[in-house]
Structures are given as structure tokens and as C-alpha cells.
Scaffold this motif. Structure first.
Motif, PDB file in Angstrom:
ATOM      1  N   LEU A  15       0.828  -1.208   0.000  1.00  0.00           N
ATOM      2  CA  LEU A  15       0.000   0.000   0.000  1.00  0.00           C
ATOM      3  C   LEU A  15       0.859   1.253   0.000  1.00  0.00           C
ATOM      4  O   LEU A  15       0.537   2.238  -0.665  1.00  0.00           O
ATOM      5  CB  LEU A  15      -0.935   0.004   1.219  1.00  0.00           C
ATOM      6  N   TRP A  16       1.963   1.221   0.742  1.00  0.00           N
ATOM      7  CA  TRP A  16       2.849   2.375   0.779  1.00  0.00           C
ATOM      8  C   TRP A  16       3.465   2.635  -0.591  1.00  0.00           C
ATOM      9  O   TRP A  16       3.524   3.773  -1.056  1.00  0.00           O
ATOM     10  CB  TRP A  16       3.951   2.154   1.804  1.00  0.00           C
ATOM     11  N   GLY A  19       0.860   4.065  -2.891  1.00  0.00           N
ATOM     12  CA  GLY A  19       0.594   5.451  -2.518  1.00  0.00           C
ATOM     13  C   GLY A  19       1.744   6.381  -2.872  1.00  0.00           C
ATOM     14  O   GLY A  19       1.532   7.513  -3.296  1.00  0.00           O
ATOM     15  N   TYR A  20       2.971   5.904  -2.710  1.00  0.00           N
ATOM     16  CA  TYR A  20       4.138   6.730  -2.991  1.00  0.00           C
ATOM     17  C   TYR A  20       4.272   6.979  -4.484  1.00  0.00           C
ATOM     18  O   TYR A  20       4.608   8.074  -4.912  1.00  0.00           O
ATOM     19  CB  TYR A  20       5.398   6.042  -2.448  1.00  0.00           C
ATOM     20  N   TYR A  23      -0.189   8.178  -5.792  1.00  0.00           N
ATOM     21  CA  TYR A  23      -1.023   9.192  -5.157  1.00  0.00           C
ATOM     22  C   TYR A  23      -0.243   9.939  -4.077  1.00  0.00           C
ATOM     23  O   TYR A  23       0.728   9.432  -3.539  1.00  0.00           O
ATOM     24  CB  TYR A  23      -2.257   8.543  -4.532  1.00  0.00           C
ATOM     25  N   SER A  24      -0.732  11.113  -3.761  1.00  0.00           N
ATOM     26  CA  SER A  24      -0.124  11.894  -2.687  1.00  0.00           C
ATOM     27  C   SER A  24      -1.158  12.051  -1.578  1.00  0.00           C
ATOM     28  O   SER A  24      -1.981  12.960  -1.605  1.00  0.00           O
ATOM     29  CB  SER A  24       0.313  13.260  -3.210  1.00  0.00           C
ATOM     30  N   VAL A  25      -1.104  11.154  -0.617  1.00  0.00           N
ATOM     31  CA  VAL A  25      -2.095  11.140   0.457  1.00  0.00           C
ATOM     32  C   VAL A  25      -1.543  11.850   1.694  1.00  0.00           C
ATOM     33  O   VAL A  25      -2.249  12.055   2.660  1.00  0.00           O
ATOM     34  CB  VAL A  25      -2.503   9.681   0.777  1.00  0.00           C
ATOM     35  N   ILE A  29       0.458   7.497   4.270  1.00  0.00           N
ATOM     36  CA  ILE A  29       1.256   6.455   3.623  1.00  0.00           C
ATOM     37  C   ILE A  29       2.517   6.178   4.436  1.00  0.00           C
ATOM     38  O   ILE A  29       2.913   5.034   4.611  1.00  0.00           O
ATOM     39  CB  ILE A  29       1.614   6.881   2.180  1.00  0.00           C
TER      40      ILE A  29
END
Length: 48
Positions: A15-16, A19-20, A23-25, A29
Motif C-alpha cells: 500500500l505504501w 501510494g508513494y 497518489y499523494s495522500v 502512507i
């Protein structure tokens, strides 16, 4: 229990990475990454 801990760590790392890369959450992350690293370290320290 150790297998479940390892599975959770792998899922969190995946997931990290997603996300990295995609996406920019924000900090969420990186929190997931820290939790995954802690889970892996606990598994290594316990020797299972």
C-alpha cells in the motif's frame, strides 16, 4: 500469529509503494510504512 503479522506487514508495504508512486495522500502512507517496518522487526526479533 506470526504469519498474520508478516502478511499485514507485506500488505502495508505494498500500500505504501502504491501510494508513494501513484497518489499523494500525505502522512498516512508514511504511517503505514512505519507500521509495516515495526511488524517486520518484531517478527525478526521474535525469531519466527
Amino acid at each position: 500469529m506470526g504469519g498474520l503479522l508478516y502478511l499485514i506487514a507485506v500488505i502495508l508495504v505494498i500500500l505504501w509503494v502504491i501510494g508513494y508512486v501513484g497518489y499523494s495522500v500525505g502522512g498516512l502512507i508514511h504511517i503505514l510504512l512505519v507500521i509495516a517496518i515495526i511488524a517486520v522487526l518484531l517478527r525478526i526479533i521474535r525469531g519466527r
